[in-house]
Design a protein around this motif. Structure first.
Motif, PDB file in Angstrom:
ATOM      1  N   ARG A 297      18.266  41.854 -96.464  1.00 22.36           N
ATOM      2  CA  ARG A 297      17.798  42.398 -95.197  1.00 22.36           C
ATOM      3  C   ARG A 297      17.348  43.826 -95.408  1.00 22.36           C
ATOM      4  O   ARG A 297      18.105  44.602 -95.999  1.00 22.36           O
ATOM      5  CB  ARG A 297      18.905  42.361 -94.163  1.00 22.36           C
ATOM      6  CG  ARG A 297      18.332  42.450 -92.746  1.00 22.36           C
ATOM      7  CD  ARG A 297      19.327  41.958 -91.772  1.00 22.36           C
ATOM      8  NE  ARG A 297      20.112  43.099 -91.307  1.00 22.36           N
ATOM      9  CZ  ARG A 297      20.729  43.134 -90.137  1.00 22.36           C
ATOM     10  NH1 ARG A 297      20.673  42.118 -89.338  1.00 22.36           N
ATOM     11  NH2 ARG A 297      21.420  44.193 -89.791  1.00 22.36           N
ATOM     12  N   PRO A 298      16.163  44.218 -94.972  1.00 14.10           N
ATOM     13  CA  PRO A 298      15.154  43.329 -94.387  1.00 14.10           C
ATOM     14  C   PRO A 298      14.407  42.564 -95.481  1.00 14.10           C
ATOM     15  O   PRO A 298      14.617  42.831 -96.653  1.00 14.10           O
ATOM     16  CB  PRO A 298      14.216  44.315 -93.683  1.00 14.10           C
ATOM     17  CG  PRO A 298      14.316  45.562 -94.478  1.00 14.10           C
ATOM     18  CD  PRO A 298      15.721  45.613 -95.017  1.00 14.10           C
ATOM     19  N   GLY A 299      13.551  41.636 -95.053  1.00  8.73           N
ATOM     20  CA  GLY A 299      12.640  41.019 -96.015  1.00  8.73           C
ATOM     21  C   GLY A 299      12.843  39.572 -96.330  1.00  8.73           C
ATOM     22  O   GLY A 299      12.359  39.094 -97.342  1.00  8.73           O
ATOM     23  N   ASN A 322       6.560  42.149 -91.392  1.00  2.00           N
ATOM     24  CA  ASN A 322       7.183  43.351 -90.839  1.00  2.00           C
ATOM     25  C   ASN A 322       7.016  44.539 -91.773  1.00  2.00           C
ATOM     26  O   ASN A 322       7.291  44.441 -92.972  1.00  2.00           O
ATOM     27  CB  ASN A 322       8.670  43.094 -90.594  1.00  2.00           C
ATOM     28  CG  ASN A 322       8.899  42.528 -89.207  1.00  2.00           C
ATOM     29  OD1 ASN A 322       8.390  43.073 -88.232  1.00  2.00           O
ATOM     30  ND2 ASN A 322       9.629  41.428 -89.125  1.00  2.00           N
ATOM     31  N   VAL A 324       8.596  47.321 -92.557  1.00  2.00           N
ATOM     32  CA  VAL A 324       9.662  47.779 -93.451  1.00  2.00           C
ATOM     33  C   VAL A 324       9.947  46.707 -94.499  1.00  2.00           C
ATOM     34  O   VAL A 324      10.176  47.003 -95.672  1.00  2.00           O
ATOM     35  CB  VAL A 324      10.954  48.121 -92.672  1.00  2.00           C
ATOM     36  CG1 VAL A 324      12.036  48.604 -93.625  1.00  2.00           C
ATOM     37  CG2 VAL A 324      10.665  49.182 -91.626  1.00  2.00           C
ATOM     38  N   ALA A 325       9.891  45.450 -94.073  1.00  2.00           N
ATOM     39  CA  ALA A 325      10.133  44.352 -95.008  1.00  2.00           C
ATOM     40  C   ALA A 325       9.095  44.369 -96.136  1.00  2.00           C
ATOM     41  O   ALA A 325       9.409  44.072 -97.296  1.00  2.00           O
ATOM     42  CB  ALA A 325      10.099  43.025 -94.264  1.00  2.00           C
ATOM     43  N   GLU A 368      21.616  44.321 -98.605  1.00  2.00           N
ATOM     44  CA  GLU A 368      20.924  45.091 -97.566  1.00  2.00           C
ATOM     45  C   GLU A 368      20.385  46.395 -98.134  1.00  2.00           C
ATOM     46  O   GLU A 368      21.020  47.026 -98.979  1.00  2.00           O
ATOM     47  CB  GLU A 368      21.877  45.405 -96.396  1.00  2.00           C
ATOM     48  CG  GLU A 368      22.228  44.158 -95.607  1.00  2.00           C
ATOM     49  CD  GLU A 368      22.855  44.472 -94.251  1.00  2.00           C
ATOM     50  OE1 GLU A 368      22.798  45.638 -93.804  1.00  2.00           O
ATOM     51  OE2 GLU A 368      23.394  43.519 -93.653  1.00  2.00           O
ATOM     52  N   GLN A 390      17.482  50.470 -87.625  1.00  2.00           N
ATOM     53  CA  GLN A 390      17.172  49.844 -88.909  1.00  2.00           C
ATOM     54  C   GLN A 390      16.347  48.565 -88.758  1.00  2.00           C
ATOM     55  O   GLN A 390      16.291  47.753 -89.665  1.00  2.00           O
ATOM     56  CB  GLN A 390      18.477  49.549 -89.652  1.00  2.00           C
ATOM     57  CG  GLN A 390      19.259  50.804 -90.031  1.00  2.00           C
ATOM     58  CD  GLN A 390      18.600  51.585 -91.145  1.00  2.00           C
ATOM     59  OE1 GLN A 390      18.410  51.067 -92.247  1.00  2.00           O
ATOM     60  NE2 GLN A 390      18.206  52.812 -90.863  1.00  2.00           N
ATOM     61  N   SER A 392      13.444  45.831 -88.882  1.00  2.00           N
ATOM     62  CA  SER A 392      12.491  45.687 -89.989  1.00  2.00           C
ATOM     63  C   SER A 392      11.067  46.041 -89.573  1.00  2.00           C
ATOM     64  O   SER A 392      10.160  46.090 -90.382  1.00  2.00           O
ATOM     65  CB  SER A 392      12.556  44.287 -90.582  1.00  2.00           C
ATOM     66  OG  SER A 392      12.157  43.363 -89.610  1.00  2.00           O
TER      67      SER A 392
END
Ligand code: AMP
Ligand code: MG
Length: 429
Positions: A297-299, A322, A324-325, A368, A390, A392
């Protein structure tokens, strides 16, 4: 090249719907192979490029024993010989840097010497000039015998690199110090791997490009910009293919063009489980591609494999949409894979253990990557805190952060004051 299916079929505990980060990286590492092309470059142009040959020193560096200080060279035997604790020597000449010296001082003699000048025959020690009293006639010096020990302030021939010694290994990404090292060996040109070509595009009908009006329900495409930045830092050639509509013909055309022009193709969006678009179908049709849900996480969702078109093939990374992902999956999967494809051997980034300034909730069973700010606190130690939200999609969390807080697969929640591992975003070099 081993096929993805053959690599995967060797794994007993393979579960594509809950794949640990380490296992995904192991699979990627086995499938990716370095590009073969090599070119010869002048060393200045080789900065940040991947060395394609081992460099063995053709000379001793330095080529002669020489002085590390401005002072007086003499034979250290005089230090043992003294009864009084004082040494007095006759100065018989001067040795300058860059010139050969033919002085041969005897046991009670010295040569005035400049930093870098070749040590005169029979001399092994230099007393720095600030420890020396020059006697009235200027032809003699006196100093305390405990001012230096035998061998002080002398640089030995070959102490930096001896002739025949390995100076740099193939796979090295050349750093500023390496350019200097090559120059110190007199090496003018080196063989480096050709640059990698990486094509990328964004998928999703909701995406608008900068300059277009933002229609209701739409977002600006930011992933192509973070990808641009991250890829630039890897020093690859970029092929930015823009936003591709969620239309089978447009997607197929984009994948084929990317595959025919690039060594690796990176897309974002369209790989989630419930995704109603065509991206996954076309990826699967064009090659040996697998769709993962990674235990992280994320991703979570990611597609990986190799696609082919008209006799060309390319690695494929289908990253989540996303923002951030995209960055997290790029840094923790794509970066190492591209390094491998460019022929670079890059050691894993260091993880540092620092105190957490706050409690962090975490479930075992996934890795994470929280975005953190590492800062020095009043007691002089370093502490990390998370950058607010936090989610994503919250790109600000990446922008504000200076590190990832890496919470490992098996790790549980963190209490205030616990040590956590962080990976810094920036380094000096
Ligand atoms: P997807 O993985 O396609 O389901 O996308 C997940 C989320 O990321 C959605 O909210 C998308 O709107 C957003 N997204 C996808 N691609 C981009 C992009 N290129 N730039 C910004 N946001 C995106
Ligand atoms: Mg989408």
């Amino acid at each position: 090249m081993p096929s993805l299916q053959s690599v995967i079929s060797c794994l007993s505990d393979y579960d594509p719907t809950a794949l640990p980060v380490a296992q995904a990286n192991r699979i990627i590492g086995e499938v990716v192979e370095p590009v073969r092309g090599v070119e010869q470059l002048a060393i200045r142009s080789a900065l940040d490029r991947v060395l394609a040959e081992d460099i063995v020193s053709p000379i001793d560096v330095p080529a002669h024993d020489n002085s590390a200080m401005d002072g007086y060279a003499f034979s250290g035997a005089a230090l043992q010989a003294t009864q009084t604790g004082e040494i007095e020597l006759e100065v018989i000449g001067t040795a300058y840097a860059g010139a050969a010296s033919d002085s041969r001082p005897g046991a009670s003699q010295a040569v005035r010497i400049m930093t870098g000048a070749v040590m005169p025959a029979g001399c092994d020690t230099v007393v720095p000039q600030e420890f020396v009293e020059v006697l009235a006639d200027g032809a003699r010096i006196r100093f305390a015998s405990d001012a230096v020990r035998v061998g002080d302030n002398r640089r030995l021939r070959g102490e930096d690199l001896a002739r025949g010694q390995a100076a740099l290994s193939a796979g090295r990404i050349l750093q500023p110090a390496d350019l200097g090292l090559l120059a110190s060996l007199g090496v003018a040109e080196v063989r480096v791997r050709r640059r990698l070509r990486v094509a990328f595009f964004s998928t999703g009908d909701e995406l608008r490009s900068i300059g277009e009006p933002l229609d209701a329900g739409c977002v600006y495409d930011s992933n192509r910009y973070t990808l641009h930045g991250m890829l630039r830092r890897l020093n690859v050639d970029l092929i930015d293919m823009g936003v591709v509509r969620d239309d089978p013909a447009a997607l197929e055309e984009a994948f084929r063009t990317a595959c025919e022009t690039a060594d690796a193709v990176i897309t974002s969006g369209g790989v989630s489980v419930g995704e109603a678009d065509y991206t996954k179908q076309i990826m699967a049709r064009l090659g040996d591609v697998t769709f993962w849900k990674i235990a992280m996480r994320p991703g979570r969702p990611m597609a990986f494999g190799r696609i082919a078109s008209n006799g060309h093939d390319a690695l494929l990374f289908g990253l989540p949409g996303n923002p951030v992902a995209v960055m997290v999956t790029f840094y923790h999967f794509v970066r190492a894979a591209l390094h491998r494809q460019m022929g670079a051997s890059v050691p894993p980034l260091p993880l540092m253990r620092v105190r957490s300034a706050q409690a962090i909730r975490k479930k075992p069973g996934r890795t994470e990557y929280q975005r953190g700010v590492l800062a020095q606190v009043a007691d002089g130690n370093w502490e990390v805190r998370v950058t607010g939200q936090q989610g994503s999609g919250v790109l600000r969390s990446m922008s504000e952060a200076n590190c990832f807080i890496v919470l490992g697969h098996d790790q549980d929640s963190v209490k205030t004051g616990d040590l956590v591992e962080v990976m810094l975003f920036d380094g000096l070099v």
